[in-house]
Design an enzyme around this catalytic site. Sequence first.
Site, PDB file in Angstrom:
ATOM      1  CG  HIS A 112      22.177  -1.931 -39.390  1.00  0.00           C
ATOM      2  ND1 HIS A 112      22.315  -1.740 -38.144  1.00  0.00           N
ATOM      3  CD2 HIS A 112      22.163  -0.708 -39.897  1.00  0.00           C
ATOM      4  CE1 HIS A 112      22.481  -0.377 -38.102  1.00  0.00           C
ATOM      5  NE2 HIS A 112      22.307  -0.018 -38.913  1.00  0.00           N
TER       6      HIS A 112
HETATM    7  C1  UD1 Z   1      19.290   3.180 -42.487  1.00  0.00           C
HETATM    8  C2  UD1 Z   1      20.499   4.028 -41.925  1.00  0.00           C
HETATM    9  C3  UD1 Z   1      21.426   3.798 -41.048  1.00  0.00           C
HETATM   10  C4  UD1 Z   1      20.722   3.280 -39.973  1.00  0.00           C
HETATM   11  C5  UD1 Z   1      19.765   1.965 -40.385  1.00  0.00           C
HETATM   12  C6  UD1 Z   1      19.055   1.755 -38.899  1.00  0.00           C
HETATM   13  C7  UD1 Z   1      20.868   5.591 -44.116  1.00  0.00           C
HETATM   14  C8  UD1 Z   1      22.149   5.876 -45.076  1.00  0.00           C
HETATM   15  N1  UD1 Z   1      21.186   4.471 -43.296  1.00  0.00           N
HETATM   16  O1  UD1 Z   1      20.179   1.872 -42.940  1.00  0.00           O
HETATM   17  O2  UD1 Z   1      22.225   4.861 -40.567  1.00  0.00           O
HETATM   18  O3  UD1 Z   1      21.630   3.034 -39.061  1.00  0.00           O
HETATM   19  O4  UD1 Z   1      18.831   2.693 -41.251  1.00  0.00           O
HETATM   20  O5  UD1 Z   1      18.012   0.824 -39.396  1.00  0.00           O
HETATM   21  O6  UD1 Z   1      20.179   6.391 -43.867  1.00  0.00           O
HETATM   22  N2  UD1 Z   1      14.309  -2.718 -45.740  1.00  0.00           N
HETATM   23  C9  UD1 Z   1      13.413  -3.186 -45.657  1.00  0.00           C
HETATM   24  N3  UD1 Z   1      12.169  -2.722 -44.998  1.00  0.00           N
HETATM   25  C10 UD1 Z   1      12.327  -1.376 -44.233  1.00  0.00           C
HETATM   26  C11 UD1 Z   1      13.704  -0.743 -44.603  1.00  0.00           C
HETATM   27  C12 UD1 Z   1      14.484  -1.090 -45.144  1.00  0.00           C
HETATM   28  O7  UD1 Z   1      13.179  -4.456 -46.333  1.00  0.00           O
HETATM   29  O8  UD1 Z   1      11.384  -1.086 -43.547  1.00  0.00           O
HETATM   30  C13 UD1 Z   1      15.559  -3.128 -46.462  1.00  0.00           C
HETATM   31  C14 UD1 Z   1      15.544  -2.769 -47.999  1.00  0.00           C
HETATM   32  O9  UD1 Z   1      15.815  -3.964 -48.913  1.00  0.00           O
HETATM   33  C15 UD1 Z   1      16.513  -1.613 -48.042  1.00  0.00           C
HETATM   34  C16 UD1 Z   1      17.704  -2.059 -47.002  1.00  0.00           C
HETATM   35  O10 UD1 Z   1      16.873  -2.635 -46.159  1.00  0.00           O
HETATM   36  O11 UD1 Z   1      16.871  -1.296 -49.479  1.00  0.00           O
HETATM   37  C17 UD1 Z   1      18.159  -0.876 -46.778  1.00  0.00           C
HETATM   38  O12 UD1 Z   1      17.231   0.117 -46.207  1.00  0.00           O
HETATM   39  P1  UD1 Z   1      17.995   1.694 -45.994  1.00  0.00           P
HETATM   40  O13 UD1 Z   1      16.924   2.656 -45.381  1.00  0.00           O
HETATM   41  O14 UD1 Z   1      18.692   2.204 -47.411  1.00  0.00           O
HETATM   42  O15 UD1 Z   1      19.286   1.537 -45.144  1.00  0.00           O
HETATM   43  P2  UD1 Z   1      19.460   0.778 -43.750  1.00  0.00           P
HETATM   44  O16 UD1 Z   1      20.449  -0.222 -43.900  1.00  0.00           O
HETATM   45  O17 UD1 Z   1      18.170   0.436 -43.072  1.00  0.00           O
END
Ligand code: UD1
Length: 369
Positions: free
Chosen positions: A208
């Site tokens: 991811h």
């Molecule tokens: C975040 C953390 C990362 C961690 C990861 C574990 C930061 C900068 N990054 O990355 O360190 O390793 O979590 O999972 O804080 N989304 C969903 N559903 C959810 C959450 C996210 O669909 O419940 C999708 C959304 O499109 C979102 C994307 O995933 O924009 C990224 O989510 P985000 O929390 O920004 O970062 P992660 O890639 O999950």
Amino acid sequence: MKVLLVAGARPNFMKVAPLIPALIANGHKPYLVHTGQHYDDLMSAAFFKDLGIPEPDAHLGVGSGSHAEQLSRIMSGVEPQIANQKPDWVVVVGDVNSTLGAALVAARLRPKIGCRIAHVEAGLRSGDWRMPEEINRVLTDRIADLLLTPSHDADENLLREGIAPEKIVSVGNIMIDSLFSQLENARRLDVAKTRKLQKRSYMVVTLHRPTNVDDPEMFATILSGLQLVAEKMPVIFPMHPRSRQRVADAKLDELLNGVIVMDPLPYVEMLSLVDSAGVVLTDSGGLQEETTVLGVPCITLREQTERPITITNGTNRLIDWPPSAEGIRRTVNDAMASRRASAGVPEGWDGNTAERIVAALEKASSASA
Ligand code: UD1
């Protein structure tokens, strides 16, 4: 002590879970704030259920967005919580945006309300400033009052950066408290058996990191490598929502033919699957640590790791960088062939870290009283 704990994203939940009962057992008052950075059931609620985490005292519902949008929502949501609760400690864990957002707010409120900041999993460094997590870790450590480290390399990183030694306490790895608390359940669940997988002869993949999935060419190379491995053994890929989105955006679906793709798994199910795997290929920090304790070979799909102890003391190895499909196949074969038990579990990765954290908070409180 009144202790305000902040969690927001999936890897935070296994880090706060053991702290809450340990605080209560020692007569303290935990107050849990869930920022809502992760919100899908499989990224959040499933972990609360598996790990027995009580309902958060406050849920901020910040959700997804650009970095600035997410961080500002975290900060404006956390601010009134800390201001109203006036805790003795604000405990932040790991390296996600919620960690830094809460630490920044606490640092600004600190002189006014007298709270202090403890960072659990302090001192890890990848040296790679392209990673949002590296920025989050370094800044959080810089403003924390108490730096609770998982391994001695982390202590050394902090000392090198000029952090006062009296602020650093080596407590071990809190993730492993959660792992040991659920390992028996995971083994009883025996997901490999239910999914008709032969133990030690399948690969579990998680990916991811933006560096791996946001660049379509890089993601395509990695998926081609998975396909090569899948010719020889089942490849199970519980896919993070971010990666699923990138597969759709870059139209990479065909490169997943032959790979068993599924939704993200709840904690116990994932632990069970990893515990019986032949090899794990990942860019997650938590899995590098869990495989070290479980003695399962792990290949990290990154240029470097902030968890070098999983290589020196554990079962982890880095992929040759930049990755190629053939390189992935070769490294998987090597890792399977040289399968070994963990070279030794790092000191303090023993399931008792929560107790040591509570003791460190108590000691720091009485020292300042
Ligand atoms: C975040 C953390 C990362 C961690 C990861 C574990 C930061 C900068 N990054 O990355 O360190 O390793 O979590 O999972 O804080 N989304 C969903 N559903 C959810 C959450 C996210 O669909 O419940 C999708 C959304 O499109 C979102 C994307 O995933 O924009 C990224 O989510 P985000 O929390 O920004 O970062 P992660 O890639 O999950």
